[in-house]
Write a protein that holds these residues in place. Structure first.
Motif, short mmCIF file in Angstrom:
data_model
loop_
_atom_site.label_atom_id
_atom_site.label_comp_id
_atom_site.label_asym_id
_atom_site.label_seq_id
_atom_site.Cartn_x
_atom_site.Cartn_y
_atom_site.Cartn_z
N THR A 1 9.19 -0.37 7.35
CA THR A 1 7.98 0.22 7.43
C THR A 1 7.92 1.77 7.18
N ASN B 1 2.60 -2.16 2.76
CA ASN B 1 2.75 -1.33 4.03
C ASN B 1 4.08 -1.08 4.15
N THR B 2 4.91 -1.82 3.52
CA THR B 2 6.38 -1.73 3.81
C THR B 2 7.00 -1.55 2.59
N PHE C 1 3.40 2.95 -0.66
CA PHE C 1 4.36 3.11 0.49
C PHE C 1 4.76 4.48 0.73
N GLU D 1 2.70 7.40 2.05
CA GLU D 1 2.59 7.65 3.53
C GLU D 1 3.87 8.24 4.25
#
Ligand code: SF4
Length: 212
Positions: free
Chosen positions: A108, A5-6, A143, A146
């Motif tokens: 992030t 997610n990072t 990642f 997103e």
């Protein structure tokens, strides 16, 4: 490909003029499936942070041995065993002469988007936007999907600069989300491609078919 997610970023360059249309922010992602002989960003080959060593600056003062006694020896020159390092952050901070530098920031989605939207007025006035390059950004495809969705929801143009060296399934969603793909085919001849990048170009040609 890195599942996270990072994402790991080696550099963010604002006011770029050569990485797509208009004025852009170029995000240099870490990690690359190729090992080109002419690589201009070798510090970004690793998918995560790494330690750079500028041993010509070393004065042999010995401060670093206090924090990493098993990794470092000083025999008229700095000798370092990377495998023995326990904490690269502490090691980097220990040297008063900047011999060590850590490359790579873990960010992030929101942190990266916040950085990118700082120059939104420049993008709008110039027809610019944000470009992902590297390394190779497809190493962080999940990642960046997103990040791309968030940027595009603000009307920001997104470009992907890739050499396409991973299987299509791993980055097809990213390819479909961005506005523009800059495809960096290194060498036409597969034998030479293997010789100079340590990787066949067969998957790269297959991916070009998918993009066409
Ligand atoms: S602290 Fe820095 S200058 Fe001192 S010995 Fe270690 S690497 Fe060299």
């Amino acid at each position: 490909m890195v599942k996270s997610n990072t994402g790991w970023i080696s550099n963010i360059q604002r006011y770029s003029l050569h990485d797509g249309p208009g004025i852009r922010t170029t995000v240099f992602m870490m990690g690359c499936p190729l090992r080109c002989a002419w690589c201009s960003n070798p510090e970004a080959l690793s998918s995560e942070k790494q330690l750079m060593i500028f041993d010509q600056k070393c004065t042999l003062c010995g401060e670093c041995i206090r924090v990493e006694p098993e990794a470092i020896t000083l025999n008229n020159r700095l000798e370092l065993s990377r495998a023995m390092i326990k904490d690269i952050e502490k090691l980097a901070q220990s040297c008063p002469y900047d011999v060590f530098e850590i490359i790579g920031n873990e960010m992030t989605v929101n942190e990266l988007v916040d950085k990118c939207i700082k120059d939104e007025p420049f993008y709008r006035n110039s027809g610019g936007g944000v470009t992902f390059c590297g390394g190779d950004p497809i190493m962080h495809a999940d990642f960046l999907v997103e990040v791309t969705k968030s940027l595009k929801s603000r009307g920001i143009h997104v470009t992907l600069d890739t050499s396409g060296g991973l299987p299509w399934d791993q980055w097809k969603e990213l390819a479909s989300e961005v506005d523009l793909v800059l495809y960096d085919l290194k060498l036409f001849d597969d034998e030479k491609h293997v010789q100079y990048t340590q990787s066949s170009n067969s998957v790269i040609y297959e991916n070009l078919d998918h993009l066409a």
